[in-house]
Design a protein around this motif. Structure first.
Motif, short mmCIF file in Angstrom:
data_model
loop_
_atom_site.label_atom_id
_atom_site.label_comp_id
_atom_site.label_asym_id
_atom_site.label_seq_id
_atom_site.Cartn_x
_atom_site.Cartn_y
_atom_site.Cartn_z
N TYR A 192 0.84 -1.20 0.00
CA TYR A 192 0.00 0.00 0.00
C TYR A 192 0.88 1.26 0.00
N GLN A 195 2.41 2.01 -3.43
CA GLN A 195 1.51 2.47 -4.50
C GLN A 195 0.72 3.72 -4.13
N HIS A 196 0.44 3.92 -2.84
CA HIS A 196 -0.52 4.96 -2.50
C HIS A 196 -0.03 6.01 -1.52
N ARG A 197 1.21 5.91 -1.06
CA ARG A 197 1.72 6.96 -0.18
C ARG A 197 2.77 7.74 -0.97
N PRO A 198 2.79 9.06 -0.75
CA PRO A 198 3.79 9.85 -1.47
C PRO A 198 5.21 9.31 -1.32
N ARG A 201 5.94 6.49 -3.73
CA ARG A 201 6.14 6.97 -5.10
C ARG A 201 7.50 7.66 -5.24
N GLN A 202 7.91 8.34 -4.15
CA GLN A 202 9.24 8.99 -4.18
C GLN A 202 10.33 7.95 -4.38
N TYR A 204 10.07 5.11 -6.00
CA TYR A 204 10.05 4.76 -7.42
C TYR A 204 10.71 5.86 -8.26
N ALA A 205 10.41 7.11 -7.93
CA ALA A 205 10.95 8.22 -8.71
C ALA A 205 12.47 8.29 -8.58
N GLY A 208 13.89 5.50 -10.46
CA GLY A 208 13.62 5.65 -11.89
C GLY A 208 14.54 6.64 -12.54
N ILE A 276 11.70 0.00 -11.16
CA ILE A 276 10.79 -0.93 -11.81
C ILE A 276 10.55 -2.15 -10.92
#
Lengths: 331, 510
Positions: A192, A195-198, A201-202, A204-205, A208, A276
């Motif tokens: 969770y 996929q859904h907490r900032p 995502r950071q 992943y960024a 990436g 990824i």
């Protein structure tokens, strides 16, 4: 003209989304294939007892795999988790033997894990040393430390607390091992987050494209630092469960565990290059390898062969992934 | 006081008396180079301000200081009169400065919508990401801009021009006071350019200060209210666009007169064609390029950023694949994508990126120099070290390469001497054509003259030198003929006598 051409692109994302969904679907299909094969060839393979046993065995790589995958996604690696698994039993058992308290023992173990995470994270993120080197170093240091401290003799769990022993053989509703319950809860929570907490995502960024993440105002070093702490804490949790199973602190505990976890994570489609992959993919990777090893044992195949087959599967899986990605990028 | 493109009504009126952003006395030095020297730059709210200058004038450095990518060495930055300290991209974004860089700064694995909100995810209760809002808001934003792309598309799957538009849209998704666009049209189609201009005008109407960096004169005349020109790291002029003509702008950008800084020793070039390129095109950049280079000649290629010089250099030595055309070296056909044959035929590239494509920094000088010609020193498959060292020593002496010994690690040499080692590598191999890409990049002024003298000498010894450069003095000082590129095409070839800075720049702007 270009605006008109954008319309034709509209179906592209759904196609790509399907491609990426297929990553996990393909793994799921693989898992089902493994289950189907052994259900025919191995007696009692599909029994509740065997399935839940494997789930219990899978819980350690599942828990540590969460951390491993998160560090991979951030663009780094952590191979110190196997040694940490062995090391963590020392503070845990010693404190429990002293205080007769699971809570204090676990707190001590978590504190130790936190320190290891801080060291790995600081040296990688802030001192700028390659994470493979850093965690290779801490891996050796911890393993050597355990050898030195134990003198290669197991330190038994004299406290024998019921709550601690339950971690190894207790089952929820008498069916699902507690360790598997812990693994599933942690997996759900971190999936969770990713996929859904900032913050997820950071991660992943950062993995990436580090430079893009920096330009977007992210503190790249802090993100990586925290990933190493997460990884060490999760390995600590796995280490506590392992200590409960073994009933002692042992210098050989968790040998090669890090590679087992890395193998499953990579098989699950998490890229070493960062940015990824998903925790569900990692989990499927763990389950595939665990059921495979369980089934091969059921067939009476020696462990040596399991190693050989595991190795071939990993290379094949990653090669397949790479080929797919190349085609998707039109290269 | 800030404005959000999505909710334009919600910001308070913009106070236009105080500058939106004011940079004063900005200095920035890099080793060996003064990138910015006491530069002032003032932006008014609601105005479109073009920033112009030749390559290396300091535009990029100035933008990067605004974006927090570089720190400044001296000077002050004020946002609406208040002094601010910008130390990182984070600080810059917080002040509402949104920079759209020329290179795509998006996470290619993310969806378009997620990239739009990369710098601050909208969150719902409990701090979890509100994906619905992200999708709805990015769709609404694209709608307002008139930009037609699916927010759910994976960013990496889009063509570059659309990615560029996504980046521009991202700058508008959050509160902005200053929007900086660095060559935003470099990969856009004409339709998208006009779309972009509409968006820019709307931004200005909302009271946002827009910085528009470009070297395309027609665009600047169309969109800008004010133009600031930088040259060699200094502020040259800031004037309303109405006071400028093509000529005055070019004049401001060039400014200096170029004297013959580099004494030319070689004679006139021969008539033998060493390299012939016909109708060369590549998938990404080059479009029908034809030219010949003669033995003993320096043929200089000029072009602005993105004109395709490096691409041409890599294609003609057989490094990059080509889609059509022929390359003939010394009478023999060179098939594309085959550097081995290229080297055998006698064409070599002196790369612009010495560190990653040229040198092996950890290895000693002699190994770097002899790399391409080890076969010549081999005896029964083993390299004859003594012969190798003698040959390298010969070049060290001839080129006056300053190194304590042949065994010095090449990374410890100065930029100019590193360049000489690379030239030695190719000459040792016995070249007929040498392609040099930005031969003096990162080399300090004194050493430049030596490199020029060396190139002069190479041509004098009968080599054909194809020189890619973005520096006017280098071009006019060294070249026998000048070829100008613009967006992958060859727009002019002129002799040394015909070439003037104005003619060259005009051809480069296209």
């Amino acid at each position: 003209m270009s605006l008109a051409s954008t319309a034709s692109l509209k179906d592209q994302p759904s196609m790509l989304a399907r491609l990426f969904a297929r990553q996990e679907l393909a793994l799921l299909a693989c898992l089902i294939l493994v289950l189907a094969f052994f259900s025919v060839t191995v007696e009692n393979f599909l029994s509740v007892r065997n399935l839940t046993n494997v789930l219990g065995q899978a819980s350690l790589p599942l828990i540590a795999g969460i951390g491993c995958a998160i560090v991979f996604i951030s663009g780094e690696v952590d191979i110190s988790i196997g040694s940490l698994l062995a090391t963590i039993a020392l503070p845990l058992i010693i404190i429990m033997n002293d205080t007769n308290s699971l809570l204090v023992g676990v707190s001590g173990a978590l504190l130790f894990g936190l320190i290891v995470g801080v060291v790995n994270g600081y040296l990688t993120a802030y001192a700028g040393i390659n994470s493979l080197i850093v965690t290779l170093g801490t891996m050796f240091i911890m393993r050597g430390g355990v050898y030195l401290y134990t003198g290669q003799r197991a330190i038994p769990d004299d406290a024998s607390l019921d709550s601690f022993i339950a971690l190894s053989d207790g089952r929820l509703f008498n069916v699902i091992p507690y360790s598997a319950v812990i693994a599933i809860v942690l997996l759900a929570a971190f999936a969770y987050m990713m996929q859904h907490r900032p913050f997820g995502r950071q991660i992943y960024a950062v993995g990436g494209n580090q430079e893009v993440a920096r330009l977007a105002g992210y503190d790249v070093r802090r993100v990586k630092f925290i990933c190493f702490i997460i990884s060490a804490l999760l390995a600590t949790v796995a280490g506590i469960i392992l200590a409960a199973r073994v009933g002692s602190a042992q210098h050989t505990a968790g040998l090669n565990f890090e590679f087992q976890v890395v193998a499953a994570t990579v098989l699950g489609g998490v890229s070493l290059a960062g940015g990824i992959g998903s925790l569900s993919g990692m989990a499927l990777g763990v389950l595939i390898l665990q059921f495979l090893s369980n089934g091969l044992r059921g067939l009476g195949l020696p462990t040596e062969w399991q190693l050989v087959i595991t190795g071939m599967i990993i290379i094949a899986a990653v090669a397949f992934d790479e080929a797919k990605r190349r085609r998707a990028n039109g290269g | 006081m800030s404005v959000d493109f999505l909710h334009p009504g919600e910001g308070t009126a913009i106070d236009t008396d105080v500058p939106a952003l004011e940079l004063r006395g900005i200095d920035k030095r890099f080793p060996g180079v003064v990138a910015l020297d006491n530069v002032d730059f003032t932006l008014e709210a609601g105005k479109i301000h073009a920033l112009m200058g030749e390559n290396g004038a300091g535009k990029s450095t100035l933008i990067k200081i605004m974006a927090g990518v570089y720190g400044k060495d001296a000077g002050t930055i004020r946002m609406r009169g208040r002094e601010v300290d910008i130390k990182s991209p984070r600080d810059s974004l917080k002040e509402g400065i949104k920079v759209v860089f020329q290179e795509i700064a998006l996470i290619s694995e993310f969806t378009v919508a997620e990239n739009i909100f990369l710098e601050g995810y909208p969150t719902g209760k409990g701090g979890s990401i509100d994906w619905k809002k992200i999708r709805a808001d990015s769709a609404a934003l694209f709608n307002r801009i008139g930009f037609n792309v699916d927010p759910a598309a994976r960013t990496g799957s889009l063509p570059v021009s659309q990615q560029q538009m996504v980046e521009i849209a991202r700058a508008l998704a959050h509160e902005a006071r200053v929007v900086v666009m660095d060559e935003p049209t470099s990969s856009l189609t004409p339709n998208e350019v006009s779309l972009l201009f509409t968006v820019i005008r709307r931004l200005a109407a909302l009271g946002i200060a827009v910085v528009y960096v470009s070297h395309k004169l027609d665009e600047v005349f169309e969109i800008a209210d004010t133009v600031t020109v930088l040259r060699d790291g200094r502020h040259i002029s800031t004037r309303p666009i109405g006071e400028h003509s093509n000529d005055t702008l070019i004049q401001d950008m060039i400014g200096r007169r170029i004297d013959n800084l580099f004494p030319r020793k070689r004679g006139a070039p021969g008539s033998k064609v060493a390299l012939s390129v016909e109708n060369l095109s590549t998938a990404k950049k080059l479009n029908d390029v034809s030219f010949e280079a003669r033995a003993g000649e320096v043929l200089g290629f000029f072009g602005l950023m993105g004109a395709g010089r490096t691409e041409l250099a890599k294609a003609i030595v057989g490094y990059d694949p080509i889609t059509s055309g022929t390359i003939t070296v010394d009478g023999s056909r060179l098939l594309p994508h085959d550097t081995r044959t290229g080297v055998r035929l006698g064409i070599g590239l002196l790369t612009e990126d010495r560190k990653s494509e040229g040198l092996m920094g950890e290895l000693p000088v002699y190994q770097n120099a002899s790399l391409a010609s080890l076969g010549a020193f081999a005896r029964l498959g083993f390299v004859d070290k003594a012969r190798e060292h003698r040959a390298v020593q010969d070049y060290v002496d001839r080129f006056r390469i300053k190194t304590p010994s042949l065994f010095q690690q090449v990374k410890n040499l100065s930029g100019g001497n590193q360049q000489k080692v690379l030239i030695a590598r190719w000459l040792m191999r016995g070249l007929k054509v040498i392609v040099v890409d930005e031969p003096t990049r990162g080399i300090d002024v004194g050493a430049k003259t030596e490199i020029f003298a060396l190139i002069d000498r190479l041509a004098g010894e009968g080599l054909a030198v194809v020189m890619m450069t973005s520096e006017m003095p280098e071009l006019l000082g060294l070249a026998d003929r000048v070829a100008v590129m613009c967006e992958g095409r060859l727009t002019a070839i002129m002799s040394r006598d015909e070439a003037t800075q104005e003619k060259i720049l005009n051809a480069a702007i296209g």
